[in-house]
Design an enzyme around this catalytic site. Structure first.
Site, short mmCIF file in Angstrom:
data_model
loop_
_atom_site.label_atom_id
_atom_site.label_comp_id
_atom_site.label_asym_id
_atom_site.label_seq_id
_atom_site.Cartn_x
_atom_site.Cartn_y
_atom_site.Cartn_z
N ARG A 157 0.85 -1.18 0.00
CA ARG A 157 0.00 0.00 0.00
C ARG A 157 0.89 1.23 0.00
O ARG A 157 2.08 1.17 0.35
CB ARG A 157 -0.90 0.04 1.25
CG ARG A 157 -1.87 -1.13 1.37
CD ARG A 157 -2.69 -0.99 2.64
NE ARG A 157 -3.69 -2.05 2.77
CZ ARG A 157 -3.50 -3.20 3.40
NH1 ARG A 157 -2.33 -3.44 3.97
NH2 ARG A 157 -4.47 -4.10 3.48
N LYS A 182 -2.11 -2.02 7.42
CA LYS A 182 -3.45 -1.56 7.75
C LYS A 182 -3.96 -2.33 8.96
O LYS A 182 -3.82 -3.55 9.04
CB LYS A 182 -4.38 -1.78 6.56
CG LYS A 182 -5.72 -1.09 6.67
CD LYS A 182 -6.49 -1.21 5.37
CE LYS A 182 -7.80 -0.47 5.44
NZ LYS A 182 -8.55 -0.56 4.15
N HIS A 258 -1.89 2.42 -6.21
CA HIS A 258 -2.82 1.36 -5.82
C HIS A 258 -3.21 0.49 -7.01
O HIS A 258 -3.56 -0.67 -6.84
CB HIS A 258 -4.07 1.96 -5.17
CG HIS A 258 -4.73 1.02 -4.21
ND1 HIS A 258 -4.21 0.75 -2.97
CD2 HIS A 258 -5.85 0.27 -4.33
CE1 HIS A 258 -5.00 -0.12 -2.35
NE2 HIS A 258 -5.99 -0.44 -3.15
N ARG A 261 -0.79 -2.35 -7.07
CA ARG A 261 -1.17 -3.36 -6.07
C ARG A 261 -2.36 -4.17 -6.56
O ARG A 261 -2.40 -5.40 -6.43
CB ARG A 261 -1.49 -2.64 -4.76
CG ARG A 261 -2.07 -3.51 -3.65
CD ARG A 261 -2.24 -2.65 -2.40
NE ARG A 261 -3.20 -3.21 -1.46
CZ ARG A 261 -2.91 -4.10 -0.52
NH1 ARG A 261 -1.67 -4.55 -0.40
NH2 ARG A 261 -3.84 -4.54 0.30
N HIS A 284 -4.77 -8.56 3.76
CA HIS A 284 -6.20 -8.43 4.07
C HIS A 284 -6.54 -9.27 5.30
O HIS A 284 -6.01 -10.37 5.48
CB HIS A 284 -7.05 -8.91 2.90
CG HIS A 284 -7.07 -7.95 1.75
ND1 HIS A 284 -7.40 -8.32 0.47
CD2 HIS A 284 -6.79 -6.62 1.69
CE1 HIS A 284 -7.33 -7.27 -0.32
NE2 HIS A 284 -6.97 -6.23 0.40
N TYR A 293 -11.66 -7.22 -4.04
CA TYR A 293 -10.54 -6.39 -4.48
C TYR A 293 -10.12 -6.69 -5.91
O TYR A 293 -9.67 -5.82 -6.64
CB TYR A 293 -9.37 -6.65 -3.53
CG TYR A 293 -8.27 -5.66 -3.55
CD1 TYR A 293 -7.19 -5.80 -4.41
CD2 TYR A 293 -8.28 -4.57 -2.69
CE1 TYR A 293 -6.15 -4.90 -4.41
CE2 TYR A 293 -7.24 -3.66 -2.68
CZ TYR A 293 -6.18 -3.84 -3.54
OH TYR A 293 -5.16 -2.94 -3.53
#
Length: 301
Positions: A157, A182, A258, A261, A284, A293
């Site tokens: 990220r 995250k 992004h 990714r 995740h 995603y």
């Protein structure tokens, strides 16, 4: 938006308090910066209208700001704000007033009876393997290839790339460590042979050219001034690489870090890697997030 002036001391204080509140909630650094920035733009407009006290802000002013945002030019590219960014702006304003209500700064929340329809975001572009190859071929510096390795090869990220340090990249074991992703989750990412070679070339053959007396010793990627590379600088570098490809179709796409990714996740799934592996690779928490995603047809999984 960060540079928009706010002269009202109460507004300045509440923006900073809001930022600290978001930090206390455990939101990532991107949200800690972006949400107050959206609020700053709103309060900048409110201040121009002559409203000097937060408790006097009316529902109609918020609705007018929403209408203004729908026509405001995008500061980074041609056109207006994306639906995704409009959603972010209104989410920030609602969260700000909810915070003010919780801290008893206001008695009436002007967002409480407003319903903003969540606009459907444009589906994120997935680059083809051919386009990824074009990017690598167009990268004019070893740092450029290393940056592609961070965000495409390792699927980091933006904020994870900003925090990447020297001791997070182990060239010997071919492992990259995300110390705080995250949700403050840690993960270990395998580095493939080519990306490892690109990291090694940048580290031993080019990184030294950017070092100054004030350079941070721990930052893996340094900018031209010898400072830690910021997310916006990463994006600027990517845009420069895209321009050097000479590919008009690629240049016409809205590509950010992004997207790299997103692309590696899609390519891994298309090549038959188990969705559980890709979930761990991306960091995740839930499998559903990985499935949403990507744009892979589940018949391929």
């Amino acid at each position: 938006m960060k540079s928009l002036p706010i002269y009202n001391h109460e507004y300045q204080k509440q923006i900073e308090n809001f930022r600290n509140y978001l930090k206390a909630l455990g939101l990532n650094e991107g949200s800690q910066n972006m949400l107050p920035s959206c609020v700053r733009e709103f309060l900048n407009q409110i201040e121009k209208q002559g409203t000097q006290q937060i408790q006097n802000i009316r529902q109609s002013q918020i609705q007018s700001h929403y209408e203004y945002l729908q026509h405001r030019p995008n500061q980074r590219r041609i056109g207006n704000l994306s639906n995704s960014m409009l959603n972010h702006h209104m989410y920030a304003i609602r969260k700000f007033f909810n915070y003010l209500e919780q801290t008893n700064t206001i008695t009436i929340n002007p967002t409480s009876n407003i319903e903003f329809k969540r606009l459907k975001s444009k589906q994120r572009e997935v680059l083809t393997t051919k386009e990824i190859k074009e990017l690598y071929e167009a990268a004019a510096t070893l740092r450029g290839k290393a940056i592609l390795g961070i965000f495409y090869g390792c699927g980091l990220r933006r904020t994870e790339g900003e925090k990447l340090n020297m001791n997070d990249v182990n060239l010997k074991t071919k492992l990259l460590y995300v110390r705080e992703g995250k949700g403050k989750r840690r993960r270990v990412i395998p580095i493939n042979k080519q990306v490892n070679e690109d990291f090694k070339n940048y580290l031993y053959c080019e990184r030294g050219e950017y070092i100054t007396i004030k350079s941070p010793k721990d930052a893996f990627i340094l900018n031209k001034k010898g400072n830690r590379m910021s997310g916006s600088s990463y994006n600027d570098t990517l845009k420069e690489i895209i321009q050097r490809t000479g590919d008009k179709e690629l240049q016409a796409k809205e590509i950010s870090l992004h997207n790299l990714r997103h692309s590696i996740a899609t390519h891994l799934l298309e090549n038959g890697l188990p969705v559980e592996y890709v979930r761990d690779f991306l960091g995740h928490q839930y499998l559903e997030a990985t499935q949403i995603y990507t744009r892979v047809n589940f018949n391929k999984l």
